[in-house]
Design an enzyme around this catalytic site. Structure first.
Site: not given
Ligand code: B30
Ligand code: ZN
Length: 235
Positions: A108, A89, A185-186, A91, A64
């Site tokens: 981010h 990462h 945001t995910t 967007h 993603h």
């Molecule tokens: S954000 O900065 O709000 N876009 C995560 C961290 C920051 C943002 C969004 C998500 C996060 O740590 N998510 C959980 C971990 N992810 C891991 C991954 O590396 O890739 C798990 C997942 O989705 O279910 Cu894919």
């Molecule tokens: Zn993000």
């Protein structure tokens, strides 16, 4: 698990709340991110206390986004609490909007403290003069989803021989920022994030944005309701 959600169709943002119990907050939460930055309140926010090392550990295409994993040792101090930078990462287009306007991209920087709280520094990216660090990310980004790929110039920093994808290079000159309480945001959209969005965008080459867009044309969640929150502006 990366397969079940995305940015369009049946796995798109309007369906994230149905993914699993933990993701219900995506649809019923009241402190969701991103938001449109519209009305802000001038506040005496401390200058951001960022101490990031110049180098990175690995780069990954996780299905993603493109994510750069950072070795231990980079920190952000916020409200007297120390947060460790884990990864950054990208967007496209930006997730946060300003006065209803999206930017070409947003990066981010994800930090976590010992209690599990998150602080994410967001930087809006606009097309203009090139940014060497972003060019390096684009040059190294895996074209297909897969495991993390090590990047040269990683830990220990003092031994880095190759120029790193120095995270500091993504910070704009002006250090003004917006602050509000929000969420991932995910999925699972956890409402555990202190958001720090730099007010000034950083310039990156249009060709680098185009190269990123070939992999991820659209990976931005729509803006969410502000509800009872306020956005502070300072720094
Ligand atoms: S954000 O900065 O709000 N876009 C995560 C961290 C920051 C943002 C969004 C998500 C996060 O740590 N998510 C959980 C971990 N992810 C891991 C991954 O590396 O890739 C798990 C997942 O989705 O279910 Cu894919
Ligand atoms: Zn993000």
């Amino acid at each position: 698990g990366h397969a079940h959600w995305g940015y369009e169709g049946a796995g798109g943002p309007s369906h994230w709340g149905d993914l699993d119990a933990a993701s219900k907050v995506c649809s019923v939460g009241s402190q969701q991110s991103p938001i449109d930055i519209d009305h802000t309140i001038r506040a005496e926010l401390s200058p951001l206390d960022i101490k990031w090392g110049p180098d990175v550990a690995a780069i990954v295409n996780n299905g993603h986004t493109i994510q750069v994993n950072v070795p231990a040792g980079s920190t952000l101090t916020l409200d007297g609490k120390s947060y460790t930078l884990l990864q950054y990462h990208f967007h496209r287009p930006s997730e946060h909007t300003v006065g209803g306007k999206a930017f070409p991209m947003e990066v981010h920087f994800v930090h976590r403290n010992d209690a599990g709280g998150l602080a994410v520094v967001g930087v809006l990216m606009t097309e203009g003069a090139g940014n060497a660090a972003f060019s390096q990310v684009v040059a190294a980004m895996p074209q297909h989803e897969g495991p993390p790929v090590p990047v040269s110039g990683s830990w220990p920093w003092k031994n880095a021989s190759a120029p790193g994808m120095d995270p500091n290079a993504f910070l704009p000159k002006g250090r003004g920022y917006y602050r509000y309480t929000g969420s991932l945001t995910t999925p699972p959209c956890s409402e555990t994030v202190e958001w720090l969005l730099m007010a000034e965008p950083v310039e990156v080459a249009a060709a680098d944005v185009a190269a990123f867009a070939k992999l991820y044309a659209m990976n931005a969640r729509p803006v969410q309701k502000l509800n009872r929150r306020f956005v502070l502006r300072g720094g």
